[in-house]
Design a protein around this motif. Structure first.
Motif, PDB file in Angstrom:
ATOM      1  N   SER A 280     -38.604  11.227  -8.258  1.00 34.75           N
ATOM      2  CA  SER A 280     -37.260  11.556  -7.787  1.00 34.75           C
ATOM      3  C   SER A 280     -37.143  12.983  -7.289  1.00 34.75           C
ATOM      4  O   SER A 280     -36.176  13.339  -6.620  1.00 34.75           O
ATOM      5  N   ARG A 282     -39.143  14.454  -5.150  1.00 34.76           N
ATOM      6  CA  ARG A 282     -39.773  14.687  -3.852  1.00 34.76           C
ATOM      7  C   ARG A 282     -38.731  15.061  -2.804  1.00 34.76           C
ATOM      8  O   ARG A 282     -37.544  14.712  -2.919  1.00 34.76           O
ATOM      9  N   TYR A 283     -39.194  15.747  -1.789  1.00 35.21           N
ATOM     10  CA  TYR A 283     -38.307  16.189  -0.715  1.00 35.21           C
ATOM     11  C   TYR A 283     -38.070  15.034   0.243  1.00 35.21           C
ATOM     12  O   TYR A 283     -39.014  14.389   0.714  1.00 35.21           O
ATOM     13  N   GLU A 284     -36.818  14.764   0.538  1.00 35.10           N
ATOM     14  CA  GLU A 284     -36.450  13.715   1.473  1.00 35.10           C
ATOM     15  C   GLU A 284     -35.686  14.347   2.618  1.00 35.10           C
ATOM     16  O   GLU A 284     -34.625  14.950   2.422  1.00 35.10           O
ATOM     17  N   ARG A 285     -36.237  14.176   3.777  1.00 34.24           N
ATOM     18  CA  ARG A 285     -35.607  14.773   4.956  1.00 34.24           C
ATOM     19  C   ARG A 285     -34.316  14.075   5.311  1.00 34.24           C
ATOM     20  O   ARG A 285     -33.400  14.669   5.834  1.00 34.24           O
ATOM     21  N   ARG A 288     -34.493  10.364  10.339  1.00 35.60           N
ATOM     22  CA  ARG A 288     -35.543  10.846  11.243  1.00 35.60           C
ATOM     23  C   ARG A 288     -34.964  10.880  12.661  1.00 35.60           C
ATOM     24  O   ARG A 288     -34.730   9.846  13.274  1.00 35.60           O
ATOM     25  N   GLU A 371     -47.318  11.185  -6.328  1.00 31.98           N
ATOM     26  CA  GLU A 371     -45.945  10.739  -6.185  1.00 31.98           C
ATOM     27  C   GLU A 371     -45.413  10.040  -7.437  1.00 31.98           C
ATOM     28  O   GLU A 371     -44.229   9.697  -7.482  1.00 31.98           O
ATOM     29  N   ARG A 412     -45.645  12.117   2.205  1.00 30.32           N
ATOM     30  CA  ARG A 412     -44.903  11.456   1.142  1.00 30.32           C
ATOM     31  C   ARG A 412     -43.774  12.328   0.583  1.00 30.32           C
ATOM     32  O   ARG A 412     -43.130  11.940  -0.387  1.00 30.32           O
ATOM     33  N   GLY A 413     -43.553  13.499   1.160  1.00 23.29           N
ATOM     34  CA  GLY A 413     -42.497  14.377   0.690  1.00 23.29           C
ATOM     35  C   GLY A 413     -42.820  15.082  -0.609  1.00 23.29           C
ATOM     36  O   GLY A 413     -41.908  15.503  -1.335  1.00 23.29           O
TER      37      GLY A 413
END
Length: 780
Positions: A280, A282-285, A288, A371, A412-413
């Motif tokens: 949870s 991880r970086y999520e852009r 897109r 991850e 994978r962020g």
């Protein structure tokens, strides 16, 4: 025959009062039992056709694939097993004396037949091994077979690994009690491949349940020992294993295929020990953005309300990202088993493997395990990659594996934005990685992986997060796409730049669309066009002009490949028109200092660069009929005039590369003459003497370059008046060359001076009929 046997058995089954649906199911089951029997009958055949007989491996491959598909049926295999059906029919009839309809006690079941048949093909050297391992994995992943057959196969695999380790220890001992088994190295490959596929298709609850946990841990220890035995010499992984069966492995290492499969196994087993979830933290852009959206936003940038909205969105996104990082770093913690640490250690070691496929598998495994890790542990993984893999410039495999790992983590962020300050400089350095090894260099695979990392960065991060690093990334990617020696690296960098423009926006990557239109897949395929045409077009944009000039003068003019140095000098020649002041006042003095460098490639490229720059400045001066902004400083002009003398004083014509230096100096004299740089009479005569020495050199390329330079030198600095040349010039050039051609015993010298006669101006060569007749008689 097969059809008759199937018909009789079908009638026997239908005569017992079964319904039509049951009859069809029994017929299908009987047919698949016959397939197993046919497969068993081919075990003794030549599966590869090495002896000139029929090749059975195609049939074996298809049958094993069919058996693997049979294992995917969604109901219990016992309803399809004819052996169990016959036994059940016998018990219902109650006739214990009738043994004709009862299967023998030793008759294997359908599942055991498939298992034994597939295991017998795990030692095949061809595609049948892949089909057998896939069949075993799909069969052993079934819930109805996991309880009775999975642990049995694990014990069998552990025994195979033990035999392989013992054989590897005895490989250097001729006094071993057991004979060497040549099929064991192939069998271990099939076994590890099957285990890796089981951990790919099996369920975590079955594989890590209490019933099989001890077996899994035993297999884990054996797998680490096998990985140590399969490692290349000098790269042994195990430093100490608490196992009494562990000894010193003296083998030469396993194949790259075995190391790749072991890497896959470590990654999948390590991921199985962790909860099946995506981190949870991880970086999520987010969304897109496409290239069309970026162009739309660029065209509407004149709206007055857009800057306020953009600033608000930027601050909210960056603030939310930092707050999200802090919250999740503190709250996303759980216990990580020691086996996960061992798996990650094996994967990090595999990132430095000599084989590319092993490094690629290890990079994907690092991403899959990371991850699932807590944020603190994932941060340790990134630290290990940065500190261990990028520390030594000589380890090209480590740099390649590190770039692949960073790309997988970014995709994978898993690389948080706060780490970009450390990561981006490393990736930019990797885009120009080139290490000399003997007479060549290595590093093309590292540069290709660095382009992949740039591509992953563009996809992973928003423009607001990546904006501080965009200028450096754009410069590095453009330089790699234009000037890399290898065509695949140029095209990979172009693809990365295309992704950056599409994901980050044309406003961030200045002139991105124009650059992409000029530096596309096809235009970069030809290296000469990339240097002399595409690069000049892109250098017309202010953002890329100075970086291109600096890269050519500082990197490519000193490249190990002579062709690249020549192309770089020609590219600089074309760039002088775009920025003459910078090149004349900044680039030229730096190159003059390198003309007497100890490194052959550096001084050769510097001389060529000076020659082409002088020629370009001379052309511009002639075209504009002015010496204002495009004139050189007096000290630079004096240094150019005395450069040949400095080179000869340093005796740089001697030793390795002497021919190359003579050709470069001849080209420099030619360009100096065409540019009509002011020279004293003493300097003119000195250049003429240098060319005379080069004319008698045995190398034809040196003679050709000297003859071309002589033609330009005599036309620029030794003009002939209306009354013909002076007696001194006539004796110094024409008479001297004619006498040498007539009397010289050295064929190389005669050839060179004859070539020079053909390049002299006609007024100097034939001022009178008498002189012309003498020259013709000499050459006849």
């Amino acid at each position: 025959s097969f059809d008759g046997d199937r018909t009789n058995r079908h009638h026997q089954a239908s005569g017992e009062g079964c319904s039509s649906g049951d009859t069809a199911a029994v017929a299908e089951a009987v047919e698949r039992d016959v397939i197993v029997s046919i497969k068993d009958s081919t075990n003794g055949s030549d599966t590869c056709g090495m002896d000139g007989g029929p090749q059975w491996w195609e049939s074996t491959y298809i049958l094993l694939t069919w058996l693997g598909m049979l294992s995917l049926v969604p109901f219990d295999l016992t309803v399809m097993d004819s052996t169990l059906r016959v036994q059940h029919h016998s018990s219902l009839s109650g006739d214990s004396n009738d043994t004709s309809s009862t299967a023998p006690p030793s008759t294997p079941t359908l599942a055991s037949s498939i298992l034994s048949t597939s295991k017998s093909h795990l030692s095949d050297p061809g595609p049948t091994r892949d089909a057998a391992s896939s069949c075993l994995a799909s069969l052993l992943s079934r819930p109805d077979l996991e309880s009775c057959h999975l642990e049995e196969f694990a014990n069998w695999s552990d025994d195979v690994m033990g035999r392989y380790l013992r054989q590897e220890r005895r490989s250097g001992d001729s006094a071993g009690d057991e004979t060497y088994d040549p099929m064991l190295p192939l069998l271990i490959i099939g076994t590890v491949q099957t285990l890796a596929q089981i951990y790919k298709s099996g369920t975590r609850s079955n594989l890590m349940g209490g019933r099989h946990l001890a077996t899994v841990e035993r297999l884990w220890t054996s797998s680490i020992l096998v990985a140590d035995a399969a490692a290349p010499p000098g790269r042994r992984r195990t430093r100490g294993v608490r196992n009494g069966d562990c000894g010193i492995v003296r083998g030469g290492g396993g194949s790259s295929l075995l190391r790749k499969l072991l890497t896959k196994l470590f990654a999948r087993v390590g991921a199985t020990y962790l909860p099946p979830r995506v981190a949870s933290w991880r970086y999520e852009r987010g969304g897109r953005r496409s290239l069309l959206d970026n162009l739309a936003s660029s065209s509407s940038s004149s709206a007055p309300s857009l800057p306020v909205k953009e600033a608000s969105r930027m601050s909210s996104e960056v603030g939310a990202a930092s707050q999200n990082e802090t919250t999740q770093l503190e709250g996303d913690l759980f216990y990580v088993p020691d086996q996960v640490e061992d798996a990650m250690a094996q994967l990090l070691l595999s990132l430095t493997d000599p084989s590319t496929v092993v490094r690629w598998s290890a990079a994907k495994g690092v991403g899959r395990i990371t991850e699932r890790l807590p944020a603190v542990c994932a941060d340790d993984v990134v630290d290990a990659i940065l500190s261990d893999l990028f520390a030594d410039m000589e380890r090209d495999g480590a740099w390649h594996g590190g770039c692949l790992a960073l790309a997988e983590l970014a995709r994978r962020g898993l690389l948080l934005p706060r780490r970009l300050d450390e990561l981006v400089p490393v990736v930019i350095q990797a885009t120009q990685y080139d290490v000399r090894r003997g007479r060549h260099t290595i590093g093309a695979h590292v540069r290709d992986a660095a382009s992949y990392a740039c591509w992953a960065f563009a996809r992973a991060y928003s423009a607001e997060v990546l904006r501080p690093h965009i200028p450096a990334l754009a410069e590095a990617i453009v330089l790699a796409s234009l000037f890399d020696r290898e065509v695949n690296c140029r095209r990979a960098a172009s693809a990365a730049f295309q992704e950056c423009v599409g994901r980050q926006g044309a406003d961030n990557f200045k002139h991105g669309i124009d650059v992409l239109q000029a530096a596309d897949y096809f235009s970069l395929g030809n290296r000469t066009d990339a240097y002399t045409t595409v690069a000049i077009h892109i250098a017309s944009f202010d953002e890329y002009r100075r970086p291109i000039i600096r890269h050519l003068s500082e990197a490519k003019l000193g490249h190990w490949d002579g062709d690249v140095r020549i192309l770089a000098s020609k590219s600089l020649h074309n760039l002088v028109e775009l920025d003459p002041t910078y090149i004349a006042d900044v680039v030229m003095p730096r190159l003059l200092k390198k003309c007497t460098d100890d490194n052959l490639a550096v001084r050769h490229g510097a001389i060529l660069g000076c020659a082409e720059i002088v020629l370009a400045i001379g052309k511009m001066r002639d075209e504009t009929d002015s010496t204002g902004d495009i004139s050189m400083k007096d000290e630079t002009a004096n240094a150019l005039a005395d450069l040949v003398s400095e080179i000869e004083k340093a005796r740089l014509y001697r030793g390795r590369g002497g021919e190359m230096m003579r050709s470069a100096v001849c080209r420099f004299i030619e360009c100096l003459s065409l540019a009509r740089l002011p020279l004293t009479v003493k300097q003119q005569v000195k250049l003429l003497d240098s060319l005379d020495v080069c004319l008698k050199h045995p190398n034809e390329e040196v003679q050709e370059a000297a003859a071309a330079a002589l033609s330009s030198l005599t036309r620029s600095y030794f003009p002939v008046g209306p009354n013909g040349p002076s007696d001194r010039l006539q004796k110094r050039v024409v008479d001297k060359y004619v006498d040498i051609v007539r009397t010289e015993d050295n064929p190389a010298a005669a050839r060179g001076y004859a070539l020079a006669l053909g390049r002299l101006p006609k007024k100097l060569l034939a001022p009178s009929a008498h002189v012309l007749d003498r020259i013709l008689r000499t050459l006849a």
